[in-house]
Design a protein around this motif. Structure first.
Motif, short mmCIF file in Angstrom:
data_model
loop_
_atom_site.label_atom_id
_atom_site.label_comp_id
_atom_site.label_asym_id
_atom_site.label_seq_id
_atom_site.Cartn_x
_atom_site.Cartn_y
_atom_site.Cartn_z
N ARG A 52 0.82 -1.21 0.00
CA ARG A 52 0.00 0.00 0.00
C ARG A 52 0.85 1.27 0.00
NH1 ARG A 52 -3.88 -0.04 4.80
NH2 ARG A 52 -4.64 -1.89 3.73
N GLY A 53 0.48 2.19 -0.88
CA GLY A 53 1.12 3.50 -0.91
C GLY A 53 2.45 3.55 -1.64
N ARG A 111 3.71 -4.94 -16.77
CA ARG A 111 2.77 -5.30 -15.71
C ARG A 111 3.06 -4.50 -14.46
NH1 ARG A 111 4.14 -10.20 -14.64
NH2 ARG A 111 3.15 -11.02 -16.48
N GLY A 112 2.07 -3.74 -14.03
CA GLY A 112 2.23 -2.95 -12.82
C GLY A 112 1.60 -3.60 -11.61
N LEU A 113 1.75 -2.95 -10.48
CA LEU A 113 1.23 -3.48 -9.22
C LEU A 113 -0.28 -3.65 -9.24
CD1 LEU A 113 1.69 -4.41 -6.32
CD2 LEU A 113 1.49 -2.02 -5.61
N ARG A 176 9.81 -3.83 2.49
CA ARG A 176 9.17 -2.55 2.80
C ARG A 176 10.07 -1.67 3.65
NH1 ARG A 176 3.97 -0.05 1.95
NH2 ARG A 176 4.44 2.07 2.64
N GLU A 177 10.75 -2.27 4.61
CA GLU A 177 11.66 -1.47 5.44
C GLU A 177 12.77 -0.88 4.58
OE1 GLU A 177 14.16 -1.70 9.63
OE2 GLU A 177 13.43 -3.55 8.71
N ALA A 182 9.33 1.72 6.63
CA ALA A 182 8.13 1.27 7.35
C ALA A 182 8.38 -0.12 7.93
CB ALA A 182 6.93 1.25 6.43
N THR A 183 8.03 -0.29 9.19
CA THR A 183 8.20 -1.58 9.87
C THR A 183 6.91 -1.97 10.57
OG1 THR A 183 9.04 -0.54 11.88
CG2 THR A 183 10.68 -1.22 10.25
N GLY A 184 6.87 -3.20 11.01
CA GLY A 184 5.72 -3.68 11.77
C GLY A 184 4.64 -4.24 10.87
#
Length: 185
Positions: A52-53, A111-113, A176-177, A182-184
Motif C-alpha cells: 500500500r502507498g 505489468r504494474g502493481l 518494505r523497510e 516502514a516496519t511492523g
C-alpha cells in the motif's frame, strides 16, 4: 470443589474485527475451519498492506544482492500459489500458470502493481469458491515434482498456505523497510 460457571449470553453474530490498518483480526474462538480461513485472510491482507502507498519503482526494488526478490514478485508468486493449490491440486483443474513462469517472480515491464494485485485478488476469489464446497477432510492430488500424485487434504493446504504467506510476509517486511523504513504489521 469446582466453581459454578456463569451462564454465557447467547451468541450473537458479530461484525468481524479489524485492525486500524484495515486487516481482519483472525477469530480467537470458533471452528477449526473458521480459524484456518481467518488466519489465511489475515496474511493475505498483510501482503496487500505491505504494498500500500508504493509506486511502481518501489515495488520493483529488490531486497539485497544477490536476491532479485521484490514486492511485485511476491504478489505475482502468491497469485500462482493460490491458483496451484486451490485450482490445480484441490479441484484437479488443468489450468496454466497465471504468469509466464510457474513461480511468478519474474517482472514484466508492462505489468504494474495494480494489475498484479487484481490478478491475485481474482485467484483468491476463485480459491474461495472452490474451497466453499469442500470439507477439511476432502483431498486433492499434488501436481508438481517431487511429490506428484500424493494425496493432500484441504486442512493441509490451508495450513500450508498460512505458512507460505507468513514466510513471504517476513520477506515483505524486509523489502518494505528497505523501501521507505516502514516496519511492523
Amino acid at each position: 470443589m469446582t466453581t459454578p460457571r456463569t451462564p454465557q449470553s447467547p451468541k450473537t453474530p458479530r461484525t468481524p474485527l479489524t485492525l486500524p490498518d484495515g486487516r481482519p483480526v483472525p477469530p480467537m474462538t470458533g471452528s477449526e475451519r473458521a480459524l484456518l480461513e481467518g488466519w489465511l485472510d489475515f496474511h493475505r491482507a498483510t501482503l496487500e498492506l505491505k504494498c500500500r502507498g508504493l509506486d511502481e519503482a518501489q515495488v520493483r526494488l529488490a531486497s539485497a544482492e544477490p536476491s532479485e526478490l521484490t514486492l511485485l514478485g511476491l504478489v505475482q508468486h502468491l497469485a500462482e500459489v493460490e491458483r496451484n493449490w486451490f485450482q490445480r491440486v484441490l479441484a484437479g483443474l488443468d489450468v496454466p500458470p497465471v504468469f509466464e513462469e510457474e513461480t511468478g517472480y519474474a517482472l514484466d515491464p508492462a505489468r504494474g502493481l495494480e494489475e498484479a494485485l487484481g490478478v491475485w485478488r481474482r485467484e483468491i476469489a476463485r480459491g474461495r469458491e472452490l474451497l466453499a464446497v469442500r470439507s477439511l477432510e476432502d483431498t486433492g492430488r499434488i501436481v508438481d515434482e517431487p511429490m506428484t500424485g500424493m494425496e493432500v487434504s484441504v486442512r493441509w493446504v490451508l495450513i500450508h498456505l498460512i505458512e507460505e504467506y507468513a514466510r513471504h510476509n517476513g520477506h515483505a517486511d524486509i523489502l518494505r523497510e528497505r523501501i521507505d523504513g516502514a516496519t511492523g504489521a
